[in-house]
Design a protein around this motif. Structure first.
Motif, short mmCIF file in Angstrom:
data_model
loop_
_atom_site.label_atom_id
_atom_site.label_comp_id
_atom_site.label_asym_id
_atom_site.label_seq_id
_atom_site.Cartn_x
_atom_site.Cartn_y
_atom_site.Cartn_z
N THR A 39 0.96 -1.42 -0.11
CA THR A 39 -0.09 -0.10 -0.04
C THR A 39 0.86 1.21 -0.04
O THR A 39 0.50 2.07 -0.52
CB THR A 39 -0.92 0.05 1.25
N GLU A 40 2.06 1.23 0.77
CA GLU A 40 3.11 2.52 0.62
C GLU A 40 3.34 2.53 -0.97
O GLU A 40 3.34 3.79 -1.08
CB GLU A 40 4.29 2.09 1.30
N ALA A 41 3.90 1.72 -1.77
CA ALA A 41 4.23 1.64 -3.12
C ALA A 41 2.90 2.35 -3.95
O ALA A 41 3.11 3.24 -4.53
CB ALA A 41 4.51 0.40 -3.73
N GLY A 42 1.89 1.72 -3.48
CA GLY A 42 0.59 2.37 -4.14
C GLY A 42 0.25 3.73 -4.18
O GLY A 42 -0.06 4.48 -4.83
N LYS A 43 0.43 4.16 -2.53
CA LYS A 43 0.38 5.54 -2.41
C LYS A 43 1.05 6.50 -3.07
O LYS A 43 0.90 7.61 -3.37
CB LYS A 43 0.30 5.96 -0.84
N ARG A 44 2.71 6.27 -3.02
CA ARG A 44 3.62 6.78 -3.75
C ARG A 44 3.16 6.80 -5.29
O ARG A 44 3.47 7.97 -6.04
CB ARG A 44 5.01 6.11 -3.51
N TYR A 45 2.92 5.85 -5.93
CA TYR A 45 2.33 5.86 -7.26
C TYR A 45 1.27 6.79 -7.38
O TYR A 45 1.38 7.57 -8.60
CB TYR A 45 1.99 4.45 -7.70
N PHE A 46 0.12 6.80 -6.71
CA PHE A 46 -0.98 7.68 -6.77
C PHE A 46 -0.40 9.28 -6.76
O PHE A 46 -1.00 10.39 -7.26
CB PHE A 46 -2.22 7.43 -5.81
N ILE A 47 0.42 9.57 -5.90
CA ILE A 47 1.31 10.95 -5.56
C ILE A 47 1.54 11.26 -7.03
O ILE A 47 1.72 12.54 -7.24
CB ILE A 47 2.13 10.81 -4.31
N LYS A 48 2.55 10.45 -7.49
CA LYS A 48 3.06 10.77 -9.00
C LYS A 48 1.96 10.91 -10.02
O LYS A 48 2.03 12.01 -10.61
CB LYS A 48 3.93 9.67 -9.41
N ASP A 63 -9.72 11.71 -4.03
CA ASP A 63 -10.59 10.64 -3.22
C ASP A 63 -9.82 9.31 -2.67
O ASP A 63 -10.04 8.83 -1.90
CB ASP A 63 -11.60 10.00 -4.35
N VAL A 64 -8.88 8.92 -3.65
CA VAL A 64 -8.08 7.88 -2.89
C VAL A 64 -7.11 8.08 -1.73
O VAL A 64 -7.20 7.24 -1.04
CB VAL A 64 -6.88 7.45 -4.23
N PHE A 65 -6.78 9.32 -1.65
CA PHE A 65 -5.95 9.92 -0.60
C PHE A 65 -6.90 9.73 0.63
O PHE A 65 -6.54 9.55 1.96
CB PHE A 65 -5.31 11.10 -0.75
N ASP A 66 -8.18 10.33 0.31
CA ASP A 66 -9.37 10.45 1.54
C ASP A 66 -9.43 8.76 2.08
O ASP A 66 -9.61 8.74 3.09
CB ASP A 66 -10.54 10.63 0.88
N ILE A 67 -9.45 7.88 1.10
CA ILE A 67 -9.54 6.66 1.62
C ILE A 67 -8.43 6.10 2.42
O ILE A 67 -8.58 5.54 3.38
CB ILE A 67 -9.55 5.63 0.42
N TYR A 68 -7.19 6.32 1.83
CA TYR A 68 -6.18 6.08 2.81
C TYR A 68 -6.07 6.61 4.32
O TYR A 68 -5.96 6.00 4.89
CB TYR A 68 -4.71 6.52 2.10
N ASP A 69 -6.72 7.93 4.28
CA ASP A 69 -6.88 8.77 5.47
C ASP A 69 -7.81 7.98 6.22
O ASP A 69 -7.87 7.74 7.66
CB ASP A 69 -7.15 10.13 5.46
N LYS A 70 -8.99 7.42 5.72
CA LYS A 70 -10.08 7.05 6.48
C LYS A 70 -9.76 5.64 7.12
O LYS A 70 -10.07 5.57 8.21
CB LYS A 70 -11.28 6.76 5.37
N TYR A 71 -8.96 4.97 6.46
CA TYR A 71 -8.49 3.64 7.19
C TYR A 71 -7.53 3.69 7.67
O TYR A 71 -6.66 2.80 8.27
CB TYR A 71 -8.71 2.59 5.87
N ILE A 119 -4.17 4.27 6.79
CA ILE A 119 -3.22 3.64 6.25
C ILE A 119 -2.07 4.54 5.66
O ILE A 119 -2.38 5.33 4.97
CB ILE A 119 -3.80 2.65 5.10
N ASN A 120 -0.71 4.20 6.00
CA ASN A 120 0.22 4.91 5.72
C ASN A 120 0.43 6.15 5.78
O ASN A 120 0.60 7.20 4.98
CB ASN A 120 0.69 4.48 4.02
N GLY A 121 -0.01 6.72 7.04
CA GLY A 121 -0.06 8.17 7.40
C GLY A 121 1.01 8.80 7.24
O GLY A 121 1.19 10.00 7.31
N HIS A 122 2.31 7.93 7.51
CA HIS A 122 3.62 8.64 7.40
C HIS A 122 3.91 9.10 6.19
O HIS A 122 4.83 9.96 5.85
CB HIS A 122 4.45 7.72 7.97
N ILE A 123 3.30 8.84 5.10
CA ILE A 123 3.56 9.34 3.75
C ILE A 123 2.51 10.66 3.34
O ILE A 123 1.48 10.23 3.34
CB ILE A 123 3.29 8.40 2.58
N SER A 124 2.93 11.67 3.69
CA SER A 124 2.16 12.96 3.59
C SER A 124 1.48 12.81 2.10
O SER A 124 1.96 12.58 0.97
CB SER A 124 3.01 13.96 3.55
#
Length: 198
Positions: free
Chosen positions: A147-156, A175-183, A185-190
């Motif tokens: 999920t960390e790799a996924g979040k970084r991919y969506f940041i790109k 919306d994807v970032f909102d889902i990460y926040d809601k659950y 997940i990987n809050g250490h990645i801004s």
């Protein structure tokens, strides 16, 4: 003695039989008997706790259903773990409950201290980098580091969408970032747009 968890009892049995290849059957029988003496009830899923202790690096899996405790192996792993004193501080701060689901020892659930920022990514053994997780959520975190790799991919993608002025894709990424926040997940990645839901 009260406050002994299923894991404590499992490890007690293995520590009393160091460097021996032990089938999980006799371990489960002994733990169930000892747990019943302490809490007057049968523990849940002792065999699963044995598997989890293996996944956490405390036991060596010899083959299916057979495990070994090797103090030399565990000592080498523990160099990079929280000290017992620091673990106790983290447990106390989190009220001895998993920060994700709120369950703890009183619910018959095993808890452990987890590095928020993983050790292999520079995470330190300090209070602010520790959190209490139940074994289930600790293993979920270990198994789903993708999920960390996924979040970084969506940041790109988000940054590229901003450059391209692609509002539809920008909204999708938010919306994807909102889902990460809601659950949580990987809050250490801004998230790049600065917004964070509470």
């Amino acid at each position: 003695m009260k406050n002994k968890s299923i894991n404590d009892l499992v490890m007690e049995f293995f520590k009393n039989h160091p460097k021996q290849d032990l089938p999980h059957g006799p371990v489960v029988d002994w733990v169930e008997e000892e747990y019943k003496k302490i809490y007057n009830k049968k523990p849940r899923d002792v065999w699963r706790q044995i598997r989890m202790l293996h996944q956490l690096g405390k036991l060596i899996k010899v083959k299916k259903g057979i495990y070994r405790y090797d103090p030399d192996y565990v000592q080498n792993k523990n160099i990079y773990d929280f000290s017992q004193k620091m673990k106790e501080k983290i447990f106390k701060r989190d009220n001895y409950k998993c920060v994700v689901c709120g369950r703890g020892i009183n619910d018959g659930v095993e808890i452990c201290v987890d590095h928020i920022i993983p050790k292999d990514k520079g995470g330190k053994n300090i209070l602010s980098n520790g959190q209490t997780l139940c074994m289930e959520h600790n293993l979920l975190k270990k198994n789903y580091s993708q999920t960390e790799a996924g979040k970084r991919y969506f940041i790109k993608i988000y940054k590229q969408a901003l450059k391209n002025k692609d509002e539809r894709m920008v909204k999708f990424c938010k919306d994807v970032f909102d889902i990460y926040d809601k659950y949580e997940i990987n809050g250490h990645i801004s998230r790049p747009n600065g917004k964070k839901k509470n």
